[in-house]
Design a protein around this motif. Structure first.
Motif, mmCIF file in Angstrom:
data_model
loop_
_atom_site.group_PDB
_atom_site.id
_atom_site.type_symbol
_atom_site.label_atom_id
_atom_site.label_comp_id
_atom_site.label_asym_id
_atom_site.label_seq_id
_atom_site.Cartn_x
_atom_site.Cartn_y
_atom_site.Cartn_z
ATOM 1 N N LEU A 21 0.531 -1.347 -0.092
ATOM 2 C CA LEU A 21 0.025 -0.092 0.090
ATOM 3 C C LEU A 21 0.774 1.151 0.116
ATOM 4 O O LEU A 21 0.512 2.141 -0.745
ATOM 5 N N LEU A 22 1.664 1.386 0.743
ATOM 6 C CA LEU A 22 2.726 2.366 0.818
ATOM 7 C C LEU A 22 3.376 2.760 -0.351
ATOM 8 O O LEU A 22 3.388 3.853 -0.806
ATOM 9 N N GLY A 23 3.902 1.689 -0.879
ATOM 10 C CA GLY A 23 4.668 1.906 -2.400
ATOM 11 C C GLY A 23 3.741 2.345 -3.467
ATOM 12 O O GLY A 23 3.885 3.285 -4.299
ATOM 13 N N LYS A 24 2.622 1.796 -3.405
ATOM 14 C CA LYS A 24 1.404 2.256 -4.394
ATOM 15 C C LYS A 24 1.054 3.829 -4.050
ATOM 16 O O LYS A 24 0.611 4.342 -5.108
ATOM 17 N N ALA A 25 0.595 3.937 -2.781
ATOM 18 C CA ALA A 25 0.040 5.318 -2.605
ATOM 19 C C ALA A 25 1.266 6.430 -2.949
ATOM 20 O O ALA A 25 0.694 7.411 -3.462
ATOM 21 N N GLN A 26 2.611 6.021 -2.993
ATOM 22 C CA GLN A 26 3.602 7.045 -3.634
ATOM 23 C C GLN A 26 3.654 6.906 -4.974
ATOM 24 O O GLN A 26 3.412 8.015 -5.795
ATOM 25 N N GLU A 27 3.361 5.982 -5.573
ATOM 26 C CA GLU A 27 3.350 5.691 -6.852
ATOM 27 C C GLU A 27 2.166 6.523 -7.694
ATOM 28 O O GLU A 27 2.284 7.007 -8.517
ATOM 29 N N ARG A 28 1.150 6.596 -7.006
ATOM 30 C CA ARG A 28 -0.266 7.218 -7.267
ATOM 31 C C ARG A 28 -0.211 8.544 -6.844
ATOM 32 O O ARG A 28 -1.169 9.469 -7.219
ATOM 33 N N VAL A 154 5.710 2.788 11.636
ATOM 34 C CA VAL A 154 4.350 2.289 12.236
ATOM 35 C C VAL A 154 3.547 3.671 11.967
ATOM 36 O O VAL A 154 2.141 3.285 11.349
ATOM 37 N N LEU A 155 4.055 4.508 12.509
ATOM 38 C CA LEU A 155 3.047 5.876 12.238
ATOM 39 C C LEU A 155 2.874 6.135 10.770
ATOM 40 O O LEU A 155 1.514 6.620 10.499
ATOM 41 N N VAL A 156 3.497 6.047 9.904
ATOM 42 C CA VAL A 156 3.483 6.402 8.708
ATOM 43 C C VAL A 156 2.624 5.346 7.944
ATOM 44 O O VAL A 156 1.553 5.645 7.387
ATOM 45 N N ASP A 157 2.633 4.243 8.218
ATOM 46 C CA ASP A 157 1.654 3.102 7.824
ATOM 47 C C ASP A 157 0.276 3.496 8.208
ATOM 48 O O ASP A 157 -0.607 3.346 7.242
ATOM 49 N N CYS A 158 -0.123 3.505 9.566
ATOM 50 C CA CYS A 158 -1.298 3.837 9.706
ATOM 51 C C CYS A 158 -1.825 5.005 9.289
ATOM 52 O O CYS A 158 -3.119 5.021 9.079
ATOM 53 N N VAL A 159 -1.152 6.123 9.140
ATOM 54 C CA VAL A 159 -1.731 7.211 8.762
ATOM 55 C C VAL A 159 -1.876 7.286 7.406
ATOM 56 O O VAL A 159 -2.987 7.668 6.855
ATOM 57 N N VAL A 160 -1.241 6.753 6.405
ATOM 58 C CA VAL A 160 -1.176 6.749 4.994
ATOM 59 C C VAL A 160 -2.391 5.988 4.614
ATOM 60 O O VAL A 160 -3.249 6.283 3.487
ATOM 61 N N ARG A 161 -2.800 4.806 5.155
ATOM 62 C CA ARG A 161 -3.886 4.082 4.652
ATOM 63 C C ARG A 161 -5.171 4.755 5.180
ATOM 64 O O ARG A 161 -6.155 4.373 4.659
#
Ligand code: SAM
Length: 234
Positions: A21-28, A154-161
């Motif tokens: 998800l994190l990789g895709k969120a940046q790509e998009r 941890v913080l980035v993962d739960c915020v970005v989703r």
């Protein structure tokens, strides 16, 4: 959203931020994550980022100058702009002494435009960074990690989703554990019978009203068993 991470171990972020998800969120283009090496902002030729603690004691403490310099230059500011900077950027110190991260705080941070995350190492960071540079101190739990990098992940993962569009089905993030005040109901998938362990009959029947009622009951039951504090029943 833009997230800037300040660390002395920038390579730690490559794999976790490059996948899923994190990789895709940046790509998009839904989030821009920049990892900055604090060491590059060290003042001396040895790129020293730590020093012994005043007053004695074990270990080393991260020096304030490279951290201030890194943050100010990334946001193109000077010391006189610090208060203005803190109004437009949430500057978060990851520390076990911080406010404990929970889903409420995650939702709050997901609404920000820019987050700056400062990762400590050794015995921690010179207190003047918290006092004069940071807007928040956040802990990921009542235990001590060896550095702030995993806490930042941890913080980035739960915020970005929680950024709209990152998770395919928005219902996934509105109906999950903590968001409604309790833990999520149990989930099952095929096969319906695995080694004699059967999926509850109600989920196979297709009666959505019944399924909804069962899920609510189960959610409350499991919360009462595992996290009675969430129901105020401790
Ligand atoms: N001496 C510090 C204390 O007793 O509070 C612990 C320092 S720890 C070994 C080094 C760094 O890891 C901290 O500066 C912080 O950035 C990070 N860290 C450790 N535990 C953390 C937690 N629970 N939440 C967030 N960051 C943490």
């Amino acid at each position: 959203m833009r997230i800037d991470i300040f660390t002395i171990f920038p390579r730690m972020f490559q794999s976790p931020f490059g996948e899923s998800l994190l990789g895709k969120a940046q790509e998009r283009g839904l989030v821009r994550i920049n990892v900055h090496d604090i060491r590059e902002y060290a003042l001396d030729k040895h790129r020293q980022v730590d020093d012994v603690p005043f007053g004695g004691g074990p270990g080393m403490v991260m020096k304030p100058e490279p951290i201030f310099k890194a943050v100010l230059s990334v946001y193109d500011c000077s010391f006189s702009d610090l208060e203005k900077l803190k109004k437009r950027v949430r500057v978060i110190l990851l520390t076990p002494r911080g406010k404990r991260l929970d889903q409420k705080l995650v939702h709050e941070l997901a609404n920000e435009e820019t987050l700056a995350l400062i990762c400590g190492r050794y015995e921690g960071i010179d207190e003047r960074v918290r006092e004069h540079l940071c807007t928040d101190s956040v802990s990921v739990g009542d235990y001590v990690l060896s550095g702030g990098e995993i806490a930042a992940m941890v913080l980035v993962d739960c915020v970005v989703r929680l950024i709209p569009g990152v998770v395919g089905n928005q219902e996934s993030v509105s109906e999950e554990s903590f968001t409604c005040g309790y833990l999520e109901y149990p989930q099952y998938t095929r096969p319906a019978d695995y080694r004699g362990w059967k999926v509850p009959e109600v989920l196979l029947g297709g009666n959505h009203q019944e399924i909804k009622r069962w899920r609510k009951e189960q959610a409350l039951k499991i919360t009462r068993e595992l996290r009675p504090d969430l129901l105020g029943e401790e």
